[in-house]
Write an enzyme that holds these catalytic residues in place. Structure first.
Site, PDB file in Angstrom:
ATOM      1  N   GLY A   1     -14.733-120.483  10.332  1.00 32.43           N
ATOM      2  CA  GLY A   1     -14.790-121.750   9.811  1.00 32.43           C
ATOM      3  C   GLY A   1     -14.327-122.710  10.777  1.00 32.43           C
ATOM      4  N   ILE A   2     -13.548-123.811  10.206  1.00 35.77           N
ATOM      5  CA  ILE A   2     -13.298-124.848  11.158  1.00 35.77           C
ATOM      6  C   ILE A   2     -11.849-125.055  11.053  1.00 35.77           C
ATOM      7  CG2 ILE A   2     -13.581-126.732   9.555  1.00 35.77           C
ATOM      8  CD1 ILE A   2     -14.941-128.345  11.765  1.00 35.77           C
ATOM      9  N   GLY A   3     -11.131-125.487  12.226  1.00 37.19           N
ATOM     10  CA  GLY A   3      -9.790-125.679  12.256  1.00 37.19           C
ATOM     11  C   GLY A   3      -8.993-125.210  13.394  1.00 37.19           C
TER      12      GLY A   3
ATOM     13  N   ILE B   1      -6.827-122.531  13.373  1.00 39.60           N
ATOM     14  CA  ILE B   1      -7.040-120.878  13.602  1.00 39.60           C
ATOM     15  C   ILE B   1      -8.283-120.484  14.027  1.00 39.60           C
ATOM     16  CG2 ILE B   1      -6.825-118.895  12.096  1.00 39.60           C
ATOM     17  CD1 ILE B   1      -4.664-120.221  10.459  1.00 39.60           C
TER      18      ILE B   1
ATOM     19  N   GLU C   1     -21.154-119.960   7.970  1.00 39.98           N
ATOM     20  CA  GLU C   1     -21.358-121.112   7.507  1.00 39.98           C
ATOM     21  C   GLU C   1     -21.438-122.595   8.260  1.00 39.98           C
ATOM     22  OE1 GLU C   1     -18.208-123.239   4.393  1.00 39.98           O
ATOM     23  OE2 GLU C   1     -18.971-121.479   3.790  1.00 39.98           O
TER      24      GLU C   1
ATOM     25  N   GLY D   1     -17.415-121.014   1.303  1.00 38.68           N
ATOM     26  CA  GLY D   1     -18.041-119.617   1.771  1.00 38.68           C
ATOM     27  C   GLY D   1     -17.046-118.517   1.894  1.00 38.68           C
TER      28      GLY D   1
END
Length: 438
Positions: free
Chosen positions: A218-220, A222, A241, A339
């Protein structure tokens, strides 16, 4: 008529284009870095011409003024993902959230919420008249198809700053009702600052990733922390995604080369992108990057064809049973399923696949444990206890799949923050009539 003539014929200003929208229409607008900001600005400026226009948009990043207080008689925000700019709108009752897996959003439109208008944000046309949806393919392609099937309107913002991404990303000039030329830089998202806690989480997650694995990130902070610890890996692949700048660095260093992928070999597959100009320049006309609608990228049966698929997602809370809440804080809708479940299930299908839920052990500056005996009252279960596999905090890794509920609780308490372990063990003994492993 050739496409160049059609283009000239349909060229207009944003102000002229939004006059095609009528009161009561349902409008789909691209999201995240792909927002068609010029069209939305014109729509808002023309607000007095509308009553009850529904705007379906996932994650606004600057163009959501239509959802602000005072616009209620004119617009209603309908979202499948709540962001920082729209949480208060939904909470106040001026907008609505529709639970839906990212892979299923086009089905939502075809079955429940048919569109009258599709807004898209695209690159300039190529020599054949095809424009790329660039960084926001996700639901844009299907929005165009749905609006056309309903005899509706397609409004395109053509922007030279939108990268021409390849794959299933193209809309032809003949499919556009109105074409608005407006050049402006895309919204950029600076890389997050990674804390020591997030570095530890990233290190633990990276220990579960092997050479040749295919990743969903994902994004961010972590996901970016995970990438920091992959620099010694080889032949990693991407089917995700979305991805951001951290992935670009690993491509350029040779860590990600997609050579071990048995499905879409040699290609990085994604449905939308968010990052800096470096990312947008990297994906422009890059044959390694394959953009496709979320119906493809996020379909578990498609993504699961990748062997050794590793999905990494986050959570707000996890209870003793392994139930993951990733979208609400109590009854308040905070984000959405997105997602997460699509890829957790894809990893379960994948031969050699693994799914990881990664999160800090606490919230609110260490005052609240994110590992709890019970989810908060009203909290949504995002990923069920039957689907969850690995859970990672800064204190380690818990493998929950195929373990009993008591074993799951024990494993989770051992990676909870030490300040909360005694009270969690007390709750464990009371609930399961079993001795704690203090």
């Amino acid at each position: 008529m050739d496409w160049k003539s059609l283009y000239k014929e349909r060229l207009c200003t944003a102000k002229e284009a939004v006059q095609k929208i009528k009161s009561g229409d349902r409008v789909a607008a691209p999201h995240a870095a792909g927002e068609a900001k010029e069209i939305i600005r014109a729509l808002v400026e023309n607000k007095d011409a509308y009553r009850d226009v529904e705007i379906c948009q996932m994650l606004p990043m600057g163009g959501s003024t239509y959802a602000e207080p005072g616009f209620e008689p004119h617009f209603r925000h309908i979202s499948q993902f709540i962001g920082g700019q729209t949480r208060e709108t939904v909470k106040a009752g001026h907008g609505d959230y529709t639970p839906c897996y990212f892979s299923q959003i086009p089905n939502l439109w075809s079955r429940t919420l048919p569109l009258n208008v599709a807004i898209v944000h695209v690159s300039p046309p190529d020599e054949h008249g095809y424009c790329s949806c660039g960084v926001s393919v996700d639901y844009s392609i299907h929005a165009v198809k749905n609006a056309m099937e309903n005899g509706g309107t397609v409004i395109a913002q053509v922007n030279k700053h939108m990268p021409r991404t390849l794959g299933e990303s193209f809309v032809h000039v003949s499919e556009m009702t109105c074409i608005v030329e407006h050049d402006e830089p895309l919204t950029e998202l600076s890389p997050p600052v990674i804390s020591d806690i997030e570095r530890e989480i990233g290190r633990h997650c990276a220990s579960l990733i092997k050479d040749g694995d295919c990743m969903q990130l994902g994004i961010g902070s972590i996901p970016d922390a995970v990438l920091l610890f992959l620099k010694d890996k080889k032949h990693l692949g991407i089917h995700t995604e979305m991805f951001s700048d951290g992935v670009v660095e690993l491509v350029e260093s040779g860590v990600i080369d997609n050579s071990a992928k048995n499905f879409n070999n040699g290609k990085m597959v994604a449905t939308f992108l968010m990052g800096t100009r470096r990312l947008y320049d990297f994906v422009n006309n890059n044959p390694v990057v394959y953009m496709a609608p979320s119906t493809y990228t996020n379909d578990p049966y498609v993504a699961g064809q990748n062997d050794n698929l590793v999905s990494i997602n986050s959570a707000i809370q996890i209870d003793f049973l392994g139930q993951v809440c990733a979208e609400t804080i109590g009854t308040a809708q905070y984000s959405a399923v997105g997602g997460q479940v699509d890829f957790v299930r894809a990893a379960a299908i994948s031969r050699g696949g693994r799914s990881i839920i990664a999160m800090p052990s606490t919230a609110a500056g260490g005052k609240i444990s994110k590992i709890v005996p019970f989810l908060d009252q009203g909290a949504a279960v995002t990923t069920s206890r039957n689907d969850v596999e690995y859970v990672v905090t800064e204190y380690g890794i818990a493998n929950l799949r195929y373990y009993t509920v008591r074993e799951r609780a024990r494993a989770l308490i051992k990676i909870a923050h030490p300040d909360f372990r005694d009270q969690l063990w007390d709750a464990f003994e009371q609930r399961f009539n079993a001795k704690a492993d203090r």
